[in-house]
Design a protein around this motif. Structure first.
Motif, PDB file in Angstrom:
ATOM      1  N   ALA A 189       1.910   6.020  -7.387  1.00 48.57           N
ATOM      2  CA  ALA A 189       0.842   6.819  -7.992  1.00 48.57           C
ATOM      3  C   ALA A 189       1.186   8.305  -8.014  1.00 48.57           C
ATOM      4  O   ALA A 189       0.676   9.048  -8.851  1.00 48.57           O
ATOM      5  CB  ALA A 189      -0.459   6.605  -7.232  1.00 48.57           C
ATOM      6  N   SER A 223       0.829  -1.212   0.000  1.00 54.76           N
ATOM      7  CA  SER A 223       0.000   0.000   0.000  1.00 54.76           C
ATOM      8  C   SER A 223       0.862   1.262   0.000  1.00 54.76           C
ATOM      9  O   SER A 223       0.560   2.230  -0.690  1.00 54.76           O
ATOM     10  CB  SER A 223      -0.955  -0.004   1.195  1.00 54.76           C
ATOM     11  OG  SER A 223      -0.252   0.088   2.410  1.00 54.76           O
ATOM     12  N   PHE A 231      -7.747   2.139  -1.734  1.00 58.24           N
ATOM     13  CA  PHE A 231      -9.006   2.773  -2.094  1.00 58.24           C
ATOM     14  C   PHE A 231      -9.546   2.047  -3.313  1.00 58.24           C
ATOM     15  O   PHE A 231      -9.073   2.264  -4.430  1.00 58.24           O
ATOM     16  CB  PHE A 231      -8.796   4.262  -2.384  1.00 58.24           C
ATOM     17  CG  PHE A 231      -8.156   4.986  -1.232  1.00 58.24           C
ATOM     18  CD1 PHE A 231      -8.902   5.323  -0.123  1.00 58.24           C
ATOM     19  CD2 PHE A 231      -6.814   5.295  -1.245  1.00 58.24           C
ATOM     20  CE1 PHE A 231      -8.320   5.975   0.949  1.00 58.24           C
ATOM     21  CE2 PHE A 231      -6.212   5.945  -0.184  1.00 58.24           C
ATOM     22  CZ  PHE A 231      -6.975   6.282   0.916  1.00 58.24           C
ATOM     23  N   PRO A 232     -10.515   1.175  -3.134  1.00 60.83           N
ATOM     24  CA  PRO A 232     -11.003   0.385  -4.268  1.00 60.83           C
ATOM     25  C   PRO A 232     -11.703   1.257  -5.296  1.00 60.83           C
ATOM     26  O   PRO A 232     -12.337   2.261  -4.965  1.00 60.83           O
ATOM     27  CB  PRO A 232     -11.982  -0.596  -3.627  1.00 60.83           C
ATOM     28  CG  PRO A 232     -12.397   0.056  -2.358  1.00 60.83           C
ATOM     29  CD  PRO A 232     -11.229   0.891  -1.905  1.00 60.83           C
ATOM     30  N   GLU A 233     -11.528   0.882  -6.538  1.00 58.70           N
ATOM     31  CA  GLU A 233     -12.225   1.591  -7.615  1.00 58.70           C
ATOM     32  C   GLU A 233     -13.675   1.146  -7.626  1.00 58.70           C
ATOM     33  O   GLU A 233     -13.999   0.024  -7.226  1.00 58.70           O
ATOM     34  CB  GLU A 233     -11.565   1.263  -8.950  1.00 58.70           C
ATOM     35  CG  GLU A 233     -10.157   1.791  -9.055  1.00 58.70           C
ATOM     36  CD  GLU A 233      -9.540   1.512 -10.409  1.00 58.70           C
ATOM     37  OE1 GLU A 233     -10.246   1.026 -11.320  1.00 58.70           O
ATOM     38  OE2 GLU A 233      -8.348   1.772 -10.556  1.00 58.70           O
ATOM     39  N   PRO A 234     -14.576   2.020  -8.087  1.00 60.49           N
ATOM     40  CA  PRO A 234     -15.987   1.632  -8.110  1.00 60.49           C
ATOM     41  C   PRO A 234     -16.226   0.482  -9.085  1.00 60.49           C
ATOM     42  O   PRO A 234     -15.551   0.366 -10.103  1.00 60.49           O
ATOM     43  CB  PRO A 234     -16.703   2.907  -8.550  1.00 60.49           C
ATOM     44  CG  PRO A 234     -15.661   3.731  -9.197  1.00 60.49           C
ATOM     45  CD  PRO A 234     -14.362   3.369  -8.589  1.00 60.49           C
ATOM     46  N   TRP A 235     -17.171  -0.337  -8.736  1.00 60.33           N
ATOM     47  CA  TRP A 235     -17.539  -1.457  -9.580  1.00 60.33           C
ATOM     48  C   TRP A 235     -18.178  -0.928 -10.855  1.00 60.33           C
ATOM     49  O   TRP A 235     -18.926   0.037 -10.821  1.00 60.33           O
ATOM     50  CB  TRP A 235     -18.522  -2.355  -8.821  1.00 60.33           C
ATOM     51  CG  TRP A 235     -18.690  -3.686  -9.452  1.00 60.33           C
ATOM     52  CD1 TRP A 235     -19.720  -4.081 -10.246  1.00 60.33           C
ATOM     53  CD2 TRP A 235     -17.806  -4.801  -9.363  1.00 60.33           C
ATOM     54  NE1 TRP A 235     -19.541  -5.369 -10.658  1.00 60.33           N
ATOM     55  CE2 TRP A 235     -18.361  -5.839 -10.127  1.00 60.33           C
ATOM     56  CE3 TRP A 235     -16.603  -5.024  -8.723  1.00 60.33           C
ATOM     57  CZ2 TRP A 235     -17.764  -7.079 -10.271  1.00 60.33           C
ATOM     58  CZ3 TRP A 235     -16.007  -6.259  -8.861  1.00 60.33           C
ATOM     59  CH2 TRP A 235     -16.589  -7.272  -9.622  1.00 60.33           C
ATOM     60  N   PRO A 236     -17.878  -1.522 -12.013  1.00 64.12           N
ATOM     61  CA  PRO A 236     -18.475  -1.016 -13.254  1.00 64.12           C
ATOM     62  C   PRO A 236     -19.994  -1.128 -13.213  1.00 64.12           C
ATOM     63  O   PRO A 236     -20.550  -2.103 -12.709  1.00 64.12           O
ATOM     64  CB  PRO A 236     -17.881  -1.895 -14.346  1.00 64.12           C
ATOM     65  CG  PRO A 236     -17.159  -2.991 -13.677  1.00 64.12           C
ATOM     66  CD  PRO A 236     -16.998  -2.642 -12.242  1.00 64.12           C
ATOM     67  N   SER A 237     -20.657  -0.108 -13.746  1.00 69.42           N
ATOM     68  CA  SER A 237     -22.120  -0.109 -13.714  1.00 69.42           C
ATOM     69  C   SER A 237     -22.699  -1.083 -14.734  1.00 69.42           C
ATOM     70  O   SER A 237     -23.752  -1.654 -14.521  1.00 69.42           O
ATOM     71  CB  SER A 237     -22.651   1.299 -13.962  1.00 69.42           C
ATOM     72  OG  SER A 237     -22.198   1.764 -15.221  1.00 69.42           O
ATOM     73  N   GLU A 276       1.061   3.873  -3.188  1.00 72.74           N
ATOM     74  CA  GLU A 276       0.771   5.298  -3.005  1.00 72.74           C
ATOM     75  C   GLU A 276       1.911   6.157  -3.543  1.00 72.74           C
ATOM     76  O   GLU A 276       1.693   7.175  -4.195  1.00 72.74           O
ATOM     77  CB  GLU A 276       0.533   5.588  -1.532  1.00 72.74           C
ATOM     78  CG  GLU A 276      -0.004   6.966  -1.253  1.00 72.74           C
ATOM     79  CD  GLU A 276      -0.389   7.126   0.199  1.00 72.74           C
ATOM     80  OE1 GLU A 276      -0.008   8.144   0.790  1.00 72.74           O
ATOM     81  OE2 GLU A 276      -1.070   6.241   0.732  1.00 72.74           O
TER      82      GLU A 276
END
Length: 97
Positions: free
Chosen positions: A21, A14, A76-82, A18
């Motif tokens: 990035a 982690s 920080f997880p990325e949002p799940w695809p819609s 960081e």
């Protein structure tokens, strides 16, 4: 059961992620237009020189040796695809040999 080694590995990855990035993408902008690095960069691809695990280890080790506060990483997880990709079953054909 989670061991201390698992927690240390997660912390290192982690912290390294960081730091990775926040690294600049390239420093080619600071070079003169005729510099040889510009010619070599056109045909190359960007790749990570250090893994997140190794970079995290080096950052934590530097903080310990310089008596600085230990870095804190975070996931920080990325949002799940819609929309999930769907495959049309009727388009699949089996070929007979």
């Amino acid at each position: 059961m989670v061991s201390y080694c698992d927690i240390a590995t997660l912390w290192q990855v982690s912290v390294g992620g960081e730091v990775d990035a926040n690294l600049p993408i390239s420093s080619l902008d600071e070079l003169p237009p005729t510099h040889v690095a510009r010619r070599n960069f056109k045909n190359s691809f960007l790749h990570r020189c250090l893994s997140c695990f190794r970079r995290g280890f080096l950052v934590i080790k530097a903080a310990v040796l310089n008596r600085l506060p230990l870095p804190q990483g975070g996931f920080f997880p990325e949002p799940w695809p819609s929309l999930t990709p769907q495959m049309n079953v009727f388009q699949i054909t089996l070929s007979t040999a």
